[in-house]
Scaffold this motif. Sequence first.
Motif, PDB file in Angstrom:
ATOM      1  N   ASN A  50       0.986  -1.133  -0.063  1.00  0.00           N
ATOM      2  CA  ASN A  50      -0.006  -0.058   0.122  1.00  0.00           C
ATOM      3  C   ASN A  50       0.948   1.004   0.009  1.00  0.00           C
ATOM      4  OD1 ASN A  50      -2.405  -1.501   0.056  1.00  0.00           O
ATOM      5  ND2 ASN A  50      -2.704  -1.279   2.208  1.00  0.00           N
ATOM      6  N   ILE A  51       2.053   1.235   0.492  1.00  0.00           N
ATOM      7  CA  ILE A  51       2.842   2.381   0.510  1.00  0.00           C
ATOM      8  C   ILE A  51       4.121   2.230  -0.368  1.00  0.00           C
ATOM      9  CG2 ILE A  51       2.334   2.916   2.934  1.00  0.00           C
ATOM     10  CD1 ILE A  51       4.896   1.618   3.730  1.00  0.00           C
ATOM     11  N   ASP A  52       4.142   1.061  -1.336  1.00  0.00           N
ATOM     12  CA  ASP A  52       5.051   0.966  -2.315  1.00  0.00           C
ATOM     13  C   ASP A  52       6.388   0.879  -1.743  1.00  0.00           C
ATOM     14  OD1 ASP A  52       5.786   0.298  -4.766  1.00  0.00           O
ATOM     15  OD2 ASP A  52       6.299   2.640  -5.312  1.00  0.00           O
ATOM     16  N   ALA A  53       6.498   0.163  -0.629  1.00  0.00           N
ATOM     17  CA  ALA A  53       7.814  -0.144  -0.309  1.00  0.00           C
ATOM     18  C   ALA A  53       8.153  -1.640   0.110  1.00  0.00           C
ATOM     19  CB  ALA A  53       7.828   0.583   1.192  1.00  0.00           C
TER      20      ALA A  53
ATOM     21  N   ARG B  67      21.116   1.239   3.189  1.00  0.00           N
ATOM     22  CA  ARG B  67      20.506   2.417   3.076  1.00  0.00           C
ATOM     23  C   ARG B  67      21.231   3.745   3.485  1.00  0.00           C
ATOM     24  NH1 ARG B  67      18.043  -0.869   0.298  1.00  0.00           N
ATOM     25  NH2 ARG B  67      15.901  -1.230   0.347  1.00  0.00           N
ATOM     26  N   ASP B  68      20.869   5.034   2.973  1.00  0.00           N
ATOM     27  CA  ASP B  68      21.469   6.094   3.379  1.00  0.00           C
ATOM     28  C   ASP B  68      20.562   6.637   4.373  1.00  0.00           C
ATOM     29  OD1 ASP B  68      22.244   8.649   4.111  1.00  0.00           O
ATOM     30  OD2 ASP B  68      22.119   9.320   1.971  1.00  0.00           O
TER      31      ASP B  68
ATOM     32  N   ARG C 223      16.965  -2.627  18.131  1.00  0.00           N
ATOM     33  CA  ARG C 223      17.621  -1.425  17.745  1.00  0.00           C
ATOM     34  C   ARG C 223      18.899  -1.602  17.211  1.00  0.00           C
ATOM     35  NH1 ARG C 223      15.564  -0.355  23.067  1.00  0.00           N
ATOM     36  NH2 ARG C 223      17.659  -0.258  23.601  1.00  0.00           N
ATOM     37  N   LYS C 224      19.864  -2.280  17.656  1.00  0.00           N
ATOM     38  CA  LYS C 224      21.214  -2.585  17.209  1.00  0.00           C
ATOM     39  C   LYS C 224      20.923  -3.376  15.662  1.00  0.00           C
ATOM     40  CE  LYS C 224      23.930  -1.941  21.003  1.00  0.00           C
ATOM     41  NZ  LYS C 224      25.309  -2.039  21.367  1.00  0.00           N
ATOM     42  N   LEU C 225      20.064  -4.397  15.800  1.00  0.00           N
ATOM     43  CA  LEU C 225      20.038  -5.007  14.254  1.00  0.00           C
ATOM     44  C   LEU C 225      19.484  -4.172  13.242  1.00  0.00           C
ATOM     45  CD1 LEU C 225      20.416  -8.053  13.284  1.00  0.00           C
ATOM     46  CD2 LEU C 225      17.714  -8.260  13.957  1.00  0.00           C
ATOM     47  N   SER C 226      18.494  -3.420  13.566  1.00  0.00           N
ATOM     48  CA  SER C 226      18.135  -2.540  12.614  1.00  0.00           C
ATOM     49  C   SER C 226      18.999  -1.150  12.095  1.00  0.00           C
ATOM     50  CB  SER C 226      16.636  -1.809  12.856  1.00  0.00           C
ATOM     51  OG  SER C 226      16.813  -1.101  14.221  1.00  0.00           O
ATOM     52  N   GLU C 227      19.473  -0.861  13.186  1.00  0.00           N
ATOM     53  CA  GLU C 227      20.717   0.334  12.910  1.00  0.00           C
ATOM     54  C   GLU C 227      21.831  -0.222  11.961  1.00  0.00           C
ATOM     55  OE1 GLU C 227      21.985   1.673  16.746  1.00  0.00           O
ATOM     56  OE2 GLU C 227      20.148   2.555  17.128  1.00  0.00           O
ATOM     57  N   ARG C 228      22.268  -1.495  12.301  1.00  0.00           N
ATOM     58  CA  ARG C 228      23.228  -1.994  11.447  1.00  0.00           C
ATOM     59  C   ARG C 228      22.707  -2.282   9.953  1.00  0.00           C
ATOM     60  NH1 ARG C 228      24.984  -6.660  14.246  1.00  0.00           N
ATOM     61  NH2 ARG C 228      23.353  -7.798  13.360  1.00  0.00           N
ATOM     62  N   TRP C 229      21.747  -2.700   9.907  1.00  0.00           N
ATOM     63  CA  TRP C 229      21.065  -3.080   8.589  1.00  0.00           C
ATOM     64  C   TRP C 229      20.894  -1.633   7.777  1.00  0.00           C
ATOM     65  CZ3 TRP C 229      17.157  -1.498   5.565  1.00  0.00           C
ATOM     66  CH2 TRP C 229      16.982  -2.352   4.438  1.00  0.00           C
ATOM     67  N   LEU C 230      20.565  -0.792   8.528  1.00  0.00           N
ATOM     68  CA  LEU C 230      20.277   0.564   7.760  1.00  0.00           C
ATOM     69  C   LEU C 230      21.439   1.248   7.138  1.00  0.00           C
ATOM     70  CD1 LEU C 230      18.045   2.985   7.124  1.00  0.00           C
ATOM     71  CD2 LEU C 230      18.589   3.809   9.244  1.00  0.00           C
TER      72      LEU C 230
ATOM     73  N   ALA D 142      13.211   6.869   4.955  1.00  0.00           N
ATOM     74  CA  ALA D 142      12.163   6.889   5.956  1.00  0.00           C
ATOM     75  C   ALA D 142      11.884   5.472   6.696  1.00  0.00           C
ATOM     76  CB  ALA D 142      11.007   7.628   5.397  1.00  0.00           C
ATOM     77  N   LEU D 143      11.890   5.449   7.667  1.00  0.00           N
ATOM     78  CA  LEU D 143      11.400   4.261   8.194  1.00  0.00           C
ATOM     79  C   LEU D 143      10.067   4.425   8.831  1.00  0.00           C
ATOM     80  CD1 LEU D 143      14.480   3.604  10.824  1.00  0.00           C
ATOM     81  CD2 LEU D 143      14.337   2.807   8.566  1.00  0.00           C
ATOM     82  N   VAL D 144       9.090   3.256   8.498  1.00  0.00           N
ATOM     83  CA  VAL D 144       7.791   3.146   8.828  1.00  0.00           C
ATOM     84  C   VAL D 144       7.500   1.981   9.974  1.00  0.00           C
ATOM     85  CG1 VAL D 144       5.615   2.727   7.909  1.00  0.00           C
ATOM     86  CG2 VAL D 144       7.393   4.110   6.452  1.00  0.00           C
ATOM     87  N   PHE D 145       6.950   2.354  11.100  1.00  0.00           N
ATOM     88  CA  PHE D 145       6.733   1.506  11.976  1.00  0.00           C
ATOM     89  C   PHE D 145       5.246   1.432  12.216  1.00  0.00           C
ATOM     90  CE2 PHE D 145      10.913   2.915  12.997  1.00  0.00           C
ATOM     91  CZ  PHE D 145      11.824   2.009  12.933  1.00  0.00           C
ATOM     92  N   GLY D 146       4.814   0.042  12.368  1.00  0.00           N
ATOM     93  CA  GLY D 146       3.382  -0.147  12.498  1.00  0.00           C
ATOM     94  C   GLY D 146       2.936  -0.205  13.986  1.00  0.00           C
ATOM     95  N   ILE D 147       1.796   0.272  14.380  1.00  0.00           N
ATOM     96  CA  ILE D 147       1.386   0.479  15.713  1.00  0.00           C
ATOM     97  C   ILE D 147      -0.161   0.173  15.416  1.00  0.00           C
ATOM     98  CG2 ILE D 147       0.853   1.481  17.895  1.00  0.00           C
ATOM     99  CD1 ILE D 147       3.674   2.774  17.742  1.00  0.00           C
ATOM    100  N   ASP D 148      -0.942  -0.699  15.960  1.00  0.00           N
ATOM    101  CA  ASP D 148      -2.272  -0.847  15.535  1.00  0.00           C
ATOM    102  C   ASP D 148      -2.977  -0.319  17.026  1.00  0.00           C
ATOM    103  OD1 ASP D 148      -2.279  -2.845  17.851  1.00  0.00           O
ATOM    104  OD2 ASP D 148      -2.717  -4.502  16.251  1.00  0.00           O
TER     105      ASP D 148
END
Length: 82
Positions: free
Chosen positions: A4-7, A53-54, A42-49, A59-65
């Motif tokens: 839906n957000i083309d990502a 990616r630059d 946090r550390k896993l996502s920071e390293r991957w980013l 932009a990072l998108v996090f889902g909260i329902d």
Amino acid sequence: AAANIDAPLVRLADGRTPWQIFRDEKIIGNSRIDPCSKILKRKLSERWLKENRDPATTALVFGIDWTEKHRFDDGEGRGVKN
């Protein structure tokens, strides 16, 4: 939702459970310390980013329902009331 957000949807894991992190770090997480959140999120996502990616232009998108309204911060340090 990613379509839906083309990502692309990216799932990261280092293969350990929170209990394995507790054992590896020789500590049990609680409301004051969060070794599993720090290491598995946090550390896993920071390293991957940084590796994929630059960070300055990504932009990072996090889902909260609807069940997590208590986690939302309105920008003034206040959570949303139910």
